[in-house]
Design a protein around this motif. Structure first.
Motif, PDB file in Angstrom:
ATOM      1  N   ALA A 439     -64.831 -38.733   8.180  1.00  0.00           N
ATOM      2  CA  ALA A 439     -64.766 -37.301   7.883  1.00  0.00           C
ATOM      3  C   ALA A 439     -63.824 -36.587   8.846  1.00  0.00           C
ATOM      4  CB  ALA A 439     -66.166 -36.690   7.950  1.00  0.00           C
ATOM      5  N   SER A 440     -63.843 -36.992  10.109  1.00  0.00           N
ATOM      6  CA  SER A 440     -62.980 -36.326  11.093  1.00  0.00           C
ATOM      7  C   SER A 440     -61.508 -36.519  10.761  1.00  0.00           C
ATOM      8  CB  SER A 440     -63.280 -36.838  12.504  1.00  0.00           C
ATOM      9  OG  SER A 440     -62.755 -38.136  12.719  1.00  0.00           O
ATOM     10  N   THR A 441     -61.126 -37.714  10.314  1.00  0.00           N
ATOM     11  CA  THR A 441     -59.727 -37.943   9.957  1.00  0.00           C
ATOM     12  C   THR A 441     -59.352 -37.154   8.704  1.00  0.00           C
ATOM     13  OG1 THR A 441     -60.291 -39.956   8.730  1.00  0.00           O
ATOM     14  CG2 THR A 441     -59.656 -40.217  11.035  1.00  0.00           C
ATOM     15  N   CYS A 442     -60.287 -36.988   7.797  1.00  0.00           N
ATOM     16  CA  CYS A 442     -60.029 -36.169   6.600  1.00  0.00           C
ATOM     17  C   CYS A 442     -59.921 -34.691   6.966  1.00  0.00           C
ATOM     18  CB  CYS A 442     -61.128 -36.383   5.574  1.00  0.00           C
ATOM     19  SG  CYS A 442     -61.181 -38.060   4.878  1.00  0.00           S
ATOM     20  N   TYR A 474     -63.118 -45.385  -0.484  1.00  0.00           N
ATOM     21  CA  TYR A 474     -64.097 -44.499   0.166  1.00  0.00           C
ATOM     22  C   TYR A 474     -63.395 -43.401   0.952  1.00  0.00           C
ATOM     23  CZ  TYR A 474     -67.676 -43.056   3.571  1.00  0.00           C
ATOM     24  OH  TYR A 474     -68.533 -42.323   4.361  1.00  0.00           O
ATOM     25  N   ILE A 475     -62.423 -43.783   1.763  1.00  0.00           N
ATOM     26  CA  ILE A 475     -61.708 -42.787   2.565  1.00  0.00           C
ATOM     27  C   ILE A 475     -60.881 -41.872   1.674  1.00  0.00           C
ATOM     28  CG2 ILE A 475     -59.948 -42.476   4.365  1.00  0.00           C
ATOM     29  CD1 ILE A 475     -60.918 -45.151   5.557  1.00  0.00           C
ATOM     30  N   MET A 476     -60.234 -42.422   0.669  1.00  0.00           N
ATOM     31  CA  MET A 476     -59.393 -41.601  -0.207  1.00  0.00           C
ATOM     32  C   MET A 476     -60.224 -40.611  -1.023  1.00  0.00           C
ATOM     33  SD  MET A 476     -56.277 -42.228   0.441  1.00  0.00           S
ATOM     34  CE  MET A 476     -56.921 -42.272   2.115  1.00  0.00           C
ATOM     35  N   GLN A 477     -61.403 -41.025  -1.466  1.00  0.00           N
ATOM     36  CA  GLN A 477     -62.244 -40.099  -2.212  1.00  0.00           C
ATOM     37  C   GLN A 477     -62.753 -38.971  -1.314  1.00  0.00           C
ATOM     38  OE1 GLN A 477     -62.947 -40.004  -5.660  1.00  0.00           O
ATOM     39  NE2 GLN A 477     -63.551 -37.978  -4.938  1.00  0.00           N
ATOM     40  N   MET A 478     -63.141 -39.316  -0.080  1.00  0.00           N
ATOM     41  CA  MET A 478     -63.576 -38.271   0.832  1.00  0.00           C
ATOM     42  C   MET A 478     -62.426 -37.315   1.140  1.00  0.00           C
ATOM     43  SD  MET A 478     -65.335 -38.413   4.648  1.00  0.00           S
ATOM     44  CE  MET A 478     -66.713 -39.432   4.153  1.00  0.00           C
ATOM     45  N   PRO A 486     -56.279 -33.475  -5.910  1.00  0.00           N
ATOM     46  CA  PRO A 486     -56.130 -34.873  -6.307  1.00  0.00           C
ATOM     47  C   PRO A 486     -55.175 -35.602  -5.365  1.00  0.00           C
ATOM     48  CG  PRO A 486     -55.760 -33.391  -8.175  1.00  0.00           C
ATOM     49  CD  PRO A 486     -55.776 -32.544  -6.938  1.00  0.00           C
ATOM     50  N   ILE A 487     -55.400 -36.900  -5.195  1.00  0.00           N
ATOM     51  CA  ILE A 487     -54.514 -37.744  -4.404  1.00  0.00           C
ATOM     52  C   ILE A 487     -54.042 -38.896  -5.288  1.00  0.00           C
ATOM     53  CG2 ILE A 487     -54.284 -39.223  -2.374  1.00  0.00           C
ATOM     54  CD1 ILE A 487     -56.500 -37.664  -1.046  1.00  0.00           C
ATOM     55  N   TYR A 529     -57.304 -40.077  -7.210  1.00  0.00           N
ATOM     56  CA  TYR A 529     -58.639 -39.655  -6.801  1.00  0.00           C
ATOM     57  C   TYR A 529     -58.784 -38.160  -7.053  1.00  0.00           C
ATOM     58  CZ  TYR A 529     -58.895 -44.198  -4.528  1.00  0.00           C
ATOM     59  OH  TYR A 529     -58.905 -45.557  -4.280  1.00  0.00           O
ATOM     60  N   GLN A 530     -59.775 -37.813  -7.864  1.00  0.00           N
ATOM     61  CA  GLN A 530     -60.038 -36.414  -8.178  1.00  0.00           C
ATOM     62  C   GLN A 530     -61.147 -35.882  -7.274  1.00  0.00           C
ATOM     63  OE1 GLN A 530     -58.505 -34.384 -10.286  1.00  0.00           O
ATOM     64  NE2 GLN A 530     -57.093 -35.914 -11.130  1.00  0.00           N
ATOM     65  N   PRO A 531     -61.007 -34.662  -6.762  1.00  0.00           N
ATOM     66  CA  PRO A 531     -62.079 -34.109  -5.911  1.00  0.00           C
ATOM     67  C   PRO A 531     -63.361 -33.899  -6.701  1.00  0.00           C
ATOM     68  CG  PRO A 531     -60.427 -32.436  -6.426  1.00  0.00           C
ATOM     69  CD  PRO A 531     -59.872 -33.736  -6.923  1.00  0.00           C
ATOM     70  N   ASN A 532     -64.474 -34.162  -6.046  1.00  0.00           N
ATOM     71  CA  ASN A 532     -65.788 -33.983  -6.657  1.00  0.00           C
ATOM     72  C   ASN A 532     -66.293 -32.576  -6.335  1.00  0.00           C
ATOM     73  OD1 ASN A 532     -68.429 -34.033  -7.507  1.00  0.00           O
ATOM     74  ND2 ASN A 532     -68.946 -35.976  -6.543  1.00  0.00           N
ATOM     75  N   PRO A 533     -66.383 -31.681  -7.318  1.00  0.00           N
ATOM     76  CA  PRO A 533     -66.803 -30.296  -7.048  1.00  0.00           C
ATOM     77  C   PRO A 533     -68.172 -30.195  -6.387  1.00  0.00           C
ATOM     78  CG  PRO A 533     -65.915 -30.515  -9.275  1.00  0.00           C
ATOM     79  CD  PRO A 533     -66.090 -31.903  -8.741  1.00  0.00           C
ATOM     80  N   GLU A 534     -69.038 -31.193  -6.608  1.00  0.00           N
ATOM     81  CA  GLU A 534     -70.380 -31.154  -6.040  1.00  0.00           C
ATOM     82  C   GLU A 534     -70.363 -31.253  -4.517  1.00  0.00           C
ATOM     83  OE1 GLU A 534     -72.711 -34.174  -7.854  1.00  0.00           O
ATOM     84  OE2 GLU A 534     -72.593 -33.313  -9.876  1.00  0.00           O
ATOM     85  N   ASN A 535     -69.290 -31.788  -3.968  1.00  0.00           N
ATOM     86  CA  ASN A 535     -69.198 -31.938  -2.515  1.00  0.00           C
ATOM     87  C   ASN A 535     -68.469 -30.776  -1.837  1.00  0.00           C
ATOM     88  OD1 ASN A 535     -70.480 -34.448  -2.579  1.00  0.00           O
ATOM     89  ND2 ASN A 535     -68.555 -35.536  -2.901  1.00  0.00           N
ATOM     90  N   GLN A 536     -67.989 -29.844  -2.631  1.00  0.00           N
ATOM     91  CA  GLN A 536     -67.130 -28.790  -2.103  1.00  0.00           C
ATOM     92  C   GLN A 536     -67.818 -27.947  -1.038  1.00  0.00           C
ATOM     93  OE1 GLN A 536     -65.777 -25.079  -4.473  1.00  0.00           O
ATOM     94  NE2 GLN A 536     -64.132 -26.574  -4.738  1.00  0.00           N
ATOM     95  N   THR A 537     -69.002 -27.443  -1.347  1.00  0.00           N
ATOM     96  CA  THR A 537     -69.703 -26.562  -0.405  1.00  0.00           C
ATOM     97  C   THR A 537     -70.027 -27.286   0.896  1.00  0.00           C
ATOM     98  OG1 THR A 537     -70.669 -25.288  -2.220  1.00  0.00           O
ATOM     99  CG2 THR A 537     -71.741 -25.124  -0.073  1.00  0.00           C
ATOM    100  N   ARG A 538     -70.485 -28.535   0.766  1.00  0.00           N
ATOM    101  CA  ARG A 538     -70.881 -29.301   1.953  1.00  0.00           C
ATOM    102  C   ARG A 538     -69.688 -29.552   2.872  1.00  0.00           C
ATOM    103  NH1 ARG A 538     -71.577 -35.039   2.779  1.00  0.00           N
ATOM    104  NH2 ARG A 538     -70.976 -35.390   0.616  1.00  0.00           N
ATOM    105  N   TYR A 539     -68.574 -29.984   2.308  1.00  0.00           N
ATOM    106  CA  TYR A 539     -67.415 -30.276   3.149  1.00  0.00           C
ATOM    107  C   TYR A 539     -66.771 -29.018   3.720  1.00  0.00           C
ATOM    108  CZ  TYR A 539     -67.478 -35.275   2.199  1.00  0.00           C
ATOM    109  OH  TYR A 539     -67.837 -36.601   2.145  1.00  0.00           O
TER     110      TYR A 539
END
Length: 570
Positions: A439-442, A474-478, A486-487, A529-539
């Protein structure tokens, strides 16, 4: 009958050099070969505790010859060799070396064979931290801001800081040094048989991003800028360069010596070199305002924009903006993270300590079995950490890390900064720490995107290339979740070498310009890799925590803390 023409792209990385033979009609890889630097693998000439990382030029020469000859043999031998028309090279950077008048690295001359200061100072070497700070302070004394095209802050990873440090540290090297040369400039010089460093064609990419060369200054800063910084630098400017060359130009043709060594023709054109990330961005089919992230031991983030769009606009805190450093006629902007894959490698080595030490000392296992067991387990560590990290509940993010294990490159270079992990408890295990490090690298990547945007440069897409991008969903999705973008992952396995091959095709006159080479030789993308909207608030929440912790580490903890006296506690 139309004859197929081939070129060779050579990519010098931190640990190895890779060569590829590529079809200039469609970008298909005919063969590839990799050579791991022998001396580097033995950890010679390096002291991680003092941030010293040096590489011997013999590693580069041996790797060059081995990989090219191996590629030709794999591809079909002499029948293919006669169809090879060009060679271009990319390297890490800034990775300069002290040379004599002939352009020979001092480590290849008598008396300096084992002297680290006579070797290439690798990009990740931070022994010049003091010198970089002096350059930053010194630049404020001049009416002209000579740091304005390198983001306003000079880094210890760059050309002048390293030169000054070596000159101060080693009198013998200082007395023998005539000039100072980037790795990406020396290899073409070597292949073309250069014997006078004053005639070396210097890369626009390296000179502009690392050595303070700028069109607006008509070259390097004036002599007084350097001589007043330190008299040891007096005279170096005139022994360096005024002109620079974009990588679509030819440095010359293959010398008779190297033609014989490699089994190639002296008509093979050698292109002007550049840094790996810049050629990698071309191999990754970069487009305007799309950030190409080359993700390996560190990251180098490249963005291009029409020159007219940035007329009068300076982006603060990045690693430079240079016209033609990536694609001629376009402005190239560079940023990056000083540690990326190195962060994960550090953690793997940390938790491998029992394997590295205790297993080899065990009386219960035969040494050969112990060595094989160690090797087998080490190869599984990151993959198993990833599997377990993915199983952790989304709501459980107690641990928070800062990715500055090798300092911070962008935004606002500061190589004195250190990494950190907080929020540890007795429930913290290896997968949780690994997740926090990822997460820190992202989050570090997001800081770069945010800096471009706040400086008025849009980022419209992300292109991922390099080992981490190819190997870790895993890293690319995060990262897609954190960036909320998207990446796209490029299809070609050795993208930096492909970019070098594209430049070789242009330098050899096979394609008229680099845009045409990209169109013909680009191989497209294999995943997105498409961003997951469900993780938006948390990240978003964790990113703010990352920024707050980083701000504390960089600023707040340096403030004087008044000691609390015993009577004040009562």
């Amino acid at each position: 009958m139309k004859l197929t023409k081939y070129v060779i792209g050579i990519d010098y990385g931190s640990d190895s050099v890779r060569s590829v033979i590529v079809n200039t009609e469609n970008g298909a890889e005919l063969s590839s070969s990799v050579y791991y630097y022998k001396r580097w693998q033995q950890n010679l000439y390096c002291e991680a505790s003092s941030n010293q990382f040096r590489q011997h030029p013999l590693d580069y020469i041996e790797g060059l010859e081995h990989t090219i000859k191996d590629c030709i043999a794999k591809a079909g031998g002499d029948a293919i060799a006669t169809a090879i028309k060009g060679i271009s090279v990319d390297t890490t950077g800034s990775s300069p070396v002290a040379v004599d008048k002939s352009g020979t690295p001092l480590a290849l001359t008598p008396g300096f064979e084992e002297n680290p200061n006579a070797m290439f100072v690798l990009w990740k070497d931070h022994t010049g931290i003091r010198e970089a700070a002096e350059i930053n302070n010194h630049s404020a004394k001049f009416e002209t801001n000579y740091l304005q095209y390198v983001g306003g802050i000079y880094s210890s990873e760059w050309f002048w800081a390293k030169l000054l440090h070596v000159l101060r540290a080693d009198a013998a090297v200082r007395d023998a040094t005539f000039s100072w040369v980037e790795h990406c400039d020396w290899i073409p010089f070597l292949l073309t048989g250069g014997n006078d460093v004053l005639n070396m064609k210097r890369s626009r990419c390296a000179a502009g991003h690392k050595a303070l060369w700028a069109e607006q200054f008509d070259g390097l800063p004036p002599e007084e800028f350097f001589s007043q910084l330190d008299p040891l630098l007096s005279g170096f400017r005139e022994r360096l360069f005024e002109d620079t060359y974009t990588s679509d130009e030819a440095a010359g043709t293959l010398s008779e010596e190297w033609a014989n060594r490699l089994g190639l023709s002296t008509e093979v054109v050698i292109g002007v070199g550049a840094f790996d990330a810049h050629m990698g961005a071309v191999g990754g089919q970069i487009a305007p305002y799309h950030l190409c992230k080359i993700m390996g031991t560190s990251t180098c983030d490249i963005l291009i924009a029409p020159t007219a769009d940035l007329d009068g606009k300076l982006v603060k805190g990045i690693c430079g903006q240079v016209n033609g450093s990536v694609i001629p006629g376009m402005m190239g902007l560079e940023a990056g993270q000083s540690a990326f894959g190195d962060v994960y490698a550090w953690f793997k080595n940390l938790i491998s300590w029992p394997l590295n030490l205790l297993l080899s000392e065990s009386d219960l296992i035969h040494p050969t079995t112990a060595a094989r067991l160690k090797e087998g387990l080490e190869t599984q560590i990151i993959s198993r950490l990833t599997e377990q990290a993915q199983l952790l509940p989304d709501s459980d993010d107690a641990e928070l890390a800062i990715d500055w294990l090798n300092g911070r490159r962008t935004p606002d270079a500061n190589q004195e900064l250190k990494g950190a992990i907080i929020g540890l408890s007795l429930g913290t295990d290896a997968p949780r720490i690994f997740r926090a490090l990822v997460a820190s690298t992202c989050f570090g990547a997001k800081r770069i995107v945010d800096r471009f945007r706040t400086e008025g440069v849009p980022v419209e897409g992300i292109i991922g290339i390099g080992g981490v991008a190819k190997k870790s969903p895993y890293i690319m999705q995060m990262m897609a979740d954190v960036l909320e973008m998207p990446i796209r992952i490029h299809r070609f396995e050795h993208t930096c070498a492909l970019g070098a091959a594209m430049f070789a095709a242009v330098a050899a006159g096979i394609h008229p310009n680099i845009e045409a080479a990209m169109e013909a030789m680009g191989t497209g993308f294999e995943a997105e890799y498409q961003p997951n909207p469900e993780n938006q608030t948390r990240y978003r929440k964790h990113y703010q925590e990352y920024l707050a912790l980083g701000n504390y580490l960089e600023n707040d903890h340096k403030k004087e803390i008044k000691p609390l006296m015993y009577h004040e506690q009562l």
